[in-house]
Write an enzyme that holds these catalytic residues in place. Structure first.
Site, PDB file in Angstrom:
ATOM      1  N   HIS A 106      -5.703  -6.029  -2.719  1.00 18.77           N
ATOM      2  CA  HIS A 106      -6.515  -6.217  -1.519  1.00 18.77           C
ATOM      3  C   HIS A 106      -6.689  -7.692  -1.175  1.00 18.77           C
ATOM      4  O   HIS A 106      -7.401  -8.016  -0.227  1.00 18.77           O
ATOM      5  CB  HIS A 106      -7.885  -5.568  -1.696  1.00 18.77           C
ATOM      6  CG  HIS A 106      -7.852  -4.078  -1.612  1.00 18.77           C
ATOM      7  ND1 HIS A 106      -8.941  -3.270  -1.914  1.00 18.77           N
ATOM      8  CD2 HIS A 106      -6.851  -3.224  -1.267  1.00 18.77           C
ATOM      9  CE1 HIS A 106      -8.602  -1.996  -1.761  1.00 18.77           C
ATOM     10  NE2 HIS A 106      -7.343  -1.943  -1.364  1.00 18.77           N
TER      11      HIS A 106
ATOM     12  N   SER B  43       8.053  10.477  -2.099  1.00 19.09           N
ATOM     13  CA  SER B  43       7.583  11.710  -1.460  1.00 19.09           C
ATOM     14  C   SER B  43       6.682  11.412  -0.266  1.00 19.09           C
ATOM     15  O   SER B  43       6.560  12.235   0.650  1.00 19.09           O
ATOM     16  CB  SER B  43       6.852  12.602  -2.470  1.00 19.09           C
ATOM     17  OG  SER B  43       5.863  11.878  -3.172  1.00 19.09           O
TER      18      SER B  43
ATOM     19  N   HIS C  41       0.458   4.380  -2.636  1.00 20.24           N
ATOM     20  CA  HIS C  41       0.196   5.754  -2.224  1.00 20.24           C
ATOM     21  C   HIS C  41       1.349   6.690  -2.592  1.00 20.24           C
ATOM     22  O   HIS C  41       1.132   7.889  -2.744  1.00 20.24           O
ATOM     23  CB  HIS C  41      -0.099   5.799  -0.723  1.00 20.24           C
ATOM     24  CG  HIS C  41      -1.480   5.340  -0.388  1.00 20.24           C
ATOM     25  ND1 HIS C  41      -2.294   5.993   0.526  1.00 20.24           N
ATOM     26  CD2 HIS C  41      -2.213   4.293  -0.849  1.00 20.24           C
ATOM     27  CE1 HIS C  41      -3.455   5.364   0.600  1.00 20.24           C
ATOM     28  NE2 HIS C  41      -3.425   4.324  -0.215  1.00 20.24           N
ATOM     29  N   ASP C  42       2.534   6.144  -2.717  1.00 25.32           N
ATOM     30  CA  ASP C  42       3.648   6.956  -3.191  1.00 25.32           C
ATOM     31  C   ASP C  42       3.468   7.305  -4.669  1.00 25.32           C
ATOM     32  O   ASP C  42       3.572   8.462  -5.065  1.00 25.32           O
ATOM     33  CB  ASP C  42       4.968   6.216  -2.983  1.00 25.32           C
ATOM     34  CG  ASP C  42       6.171   7.028  -3.429  1.00 25.32           C
ATOM     35  OD1 ASP C  42       6.171   8.261  -3.201  1.00 25.32           O
ATOM     36  OD2 ASP C  42       7.110   6.451  -3.991  1.00 25.32           O
TER      37      ASP C  42
ATOM     38  N   VAL D  87       0.844  10.081  -6.150  1.00 27.65           N
ATOM     39  CA  VAL D  87       1.019  11.516  -5.892  1.00 27.65           C
ATOM     40  C   VAL D  87       2.447  11.897  -6.287  1.00 27.65           C
ATOM     41  O   VAL D  87       3.403  11.423  -5.684  1.00 27.65           O
ATOM     42  CB  VAL D  87       0.788  11.859  -4.402  1.00 27.65           C
ATOM     43  CG1 VAL D  87       0.781  13.377  -4.208  1.00 27.65           C
ATOM     44  CG2 VAL D  87      -0.519  11.255  -3.904  1.00 27.65           C
TER      45      VAL D  87
ATOM     46  N   ASN E 294      -3.467   8.835   4.337  1.00 23.83           N
ATOM     47  CA  ASN E 294      -2.186   8.296   4.809  1.00 23.83           C
ATOM     48  C   ASN E 294      -2.009   8.366   6.317  1.00 23.83           C
ATOM     49  O   ASN E 294      -1.455   7.453   6.932  1.00 23.83           O
ATOM     50  CB  ASN E 294      -1.026   9.054   4.152  1.00 23.83           C
ATOM     51  CG  ASN E 294      -0.919   8.788   2.667  1.00 23.83           C
ATOM     52  OD1 ASN E 294      -1.343   7.743   2.180  1.00 23.83           O
ATOM     53  ND2 ASN E 294      -0.347   9.740   1.931  1.00 23.83           N
TER      54      ASN E 294
ATOM     55  N   ARG F 205       0.826  -1.210   0.000  1.00 21.87           N
ATOM     56  CA  ARG F 205       0.000   0.000   0.000  1.00 21.87           C
ATOM     57  C   ARG F 205       0.860   1.260   0.000  1.00 21.87           C
ATOM     58  O   ARG F 205       0.521   2.264  -0.632  1.00 21.87           O
ATOM     59  CB  ARG F 205      -0.926  -0.017   1.209  1.00 21.87           C
ATOM     60  CG  ARG F 205      -1.952   1.112   1.238  1.00 21.87           C
ATOM     61  CD  ARG F 205      -3.062   0.802   2.221  1.00 21.87           C
ATOM     62  NE  ARG F 205      -4.034   1.867   2.288  1.00 21.87           N
ATOM     63  CZ  ARG F 205      -4.214   2.678   3.318  1.00 21.87           C
ATOM     64  NH1 ARG F 205      -3.452   2.533   4.410  1.00 21.87           N
ATOM     65  NH2 ARG F 205      -5.131   3.618   3.306  1.00 21.87           N
TER      66      ARG F 205
ATOM     67  N   ASP G  10       8.354   8.461  -6.195  1.00 17.89           N
ATOM     68  CA  ASP G  10       9.543   9.241  -5.838  1.00 17.89           C
ATOM     69  C   ASP G  10       9.785   9.308  -4.331  1.00 17.89           C
ATOM     70  O   ASP G  10      10.552  10.158  -3.859  1.00 17.89           O
ATOM     71  CB  ASP G  10       9.423  10.655  -6.399  1.00 17.89           C
ATOM     72  CG  ASP G  10       8.276  11.454  -5.791  1.00 17.89           C
ATOM     73  OD1 ASP G  10       7.456  10.864  -5.043  1.00 17.89           O
ATOM     74  OD2 ASP G  10       8.192  12.670  -6.059  1.00 17.89           O
TER      75      ASP G  10
END
Length: 332
Positions: free
Chosen positions: A187, A68, A58-59, A62, A88, A54, A66
């Site tokens: 999932h 972030s 999520h990296d 957005v 997050n 996950r 990288d």
């Protein structure tokens, strides 16, 4: 269609290694270090692979893949960073595992392996530990220097969204509707908090449960997710009876109306995606092969270069100018 997809799966099994760029030789022990770090943490916490998978998702959604999401602050954003976005904060896990791998790699190959590459490789290894297909992870990412909480709130997929909203968010990072279905298959491992689907149990329409949810399963979920229950943050498996096995049971559960999240259920409900869901429910090998392909697709999202990125010395903080000049080779 199922026959065509099975043929594609067979072809990909043979081509997936040959068609992906080979991992750089900048730090030969890096992959083994990452794999060992993931495994040792799995032994301590069997839910950790789902958290790392996950984290990679999520990296990448957005600002691209990288790292972030790892930043606790930046010179331009302060603490208004992705890590503390709604999707997050107190939810995404695995930061300490990536930090551990980074520390171990820096001890043998300082300044050459990006945190973004570590996240991507750790996500692959997390799926493999639980039965997923091994695939070569393209490497050479640089770490970003920008992290924006507002952007994360806009771009991260929500468990409450419908198929059109999900398609738009996946398209934002260059992913297809097929990628949406396959990556949702992540999932097959992991858990979710009751607050992300309680509306389906108690107040979906007119105070009644979501009629699309298997009534027997809904009753079982209500016994766990009780209003004002003793446990303030109860969780349930995203893949009923199969949360520690990377398999196609997730899709079988969707077909049986046992999908927990609304964003899961819409995949079997939509005419655009239901056919693929049903094919994947019948063919576990097809899922594993196509999931690997979609992970590579997602991992290619908006790579940073030396011009707009760096190799962080510490994953939670951007470098000073001096360390940016020293650490500029991004490869595992």
């Amino acid at each position: 269609m199922a026959a065509r997809l099975s043929l594609l799966a067979c072809c990909l099994l043979g081509l997936i290694t040959a068609t992906i760029a080979q991992i750089s030789l900048q730090c030969p022990p890096a992959e083994a270090i990452i794999r060992d770090t993931v495994f040792q943490n799995f032994l301590k916490d069997p839910t950790s692979p789902a958290g790392l998978l996950r984290l990679h998702f999520h990296d990448c959604f957005v600002e691209g893949c990288d790292a972030s999401v790892m930043l606790e602050s930046t010179p331009t954003d302060g603490t208004d960073v992705e890590r503390f976005a709604d999707g997050n904060n107190n939810s995404v896990r695995g930061f300490e595992i990536i930090d551990e791998a980074k520390t171990r790699i820096e001890a043998v190959c300082p300044g050459v392996v990006s945190c973004a590459d570590i996240i991507a490789v750790a996500a692959r290894d997390s799926s493999v530990i639980l039965g997923g297909l091994f695939y070569q992870v393209p490497t050479g990412r640089y770490d970003g220097r920008v992290s924006n909480r507002t952007l994360a709130n806009e771009r991260l997929a929500s468990p409450f969204e419908n198929i059109d909203q999900l398609k738009r968010k996946f398209a934002n990072v260059g992913l297809s509707t097929q990628d949406l279905v396959l990556l949702s298959g992540g999932h097959t491992i992991g858990r979710t908090k009751c607050r992300f689907f309680e509306n389906r149990l108690y107040n979906f329409t007119g105070g009644l449960p979501d009629p699309r949810l298997n009534a027997e399963y809904a009753a079982a979920l209500r016994r766990i997710c009780t209003p004002q229950g003793a446990d303030p943050c109860p969780t349930v498996a995203l893949d009923r009876n199969s949360e520690f096995s990377f398999d196609n049971a997730y899709f079988r559960n969707l077909v049986a109306n046992n999908g927990v999240l609304n964003s899961d259920h819409v995949l079997v409900e939509s005419s655009e995606t239901s056919g693929l869901v049903r094919n994947l429910a019948q063919d576990p090998n097809l899922f594993k092969v196509l999931f690997a392909e979609s992970m590579i697709n997602m991992g290619n999202a908006a790579w940073k270069t030396r011009a707009n990125g760096e190799i962080r010395r510490k994953c939670s903080a951007v470098n000073t100018r001096l360390t940016t000049e020293v650490g500029h080779i991004a490869a595992v």
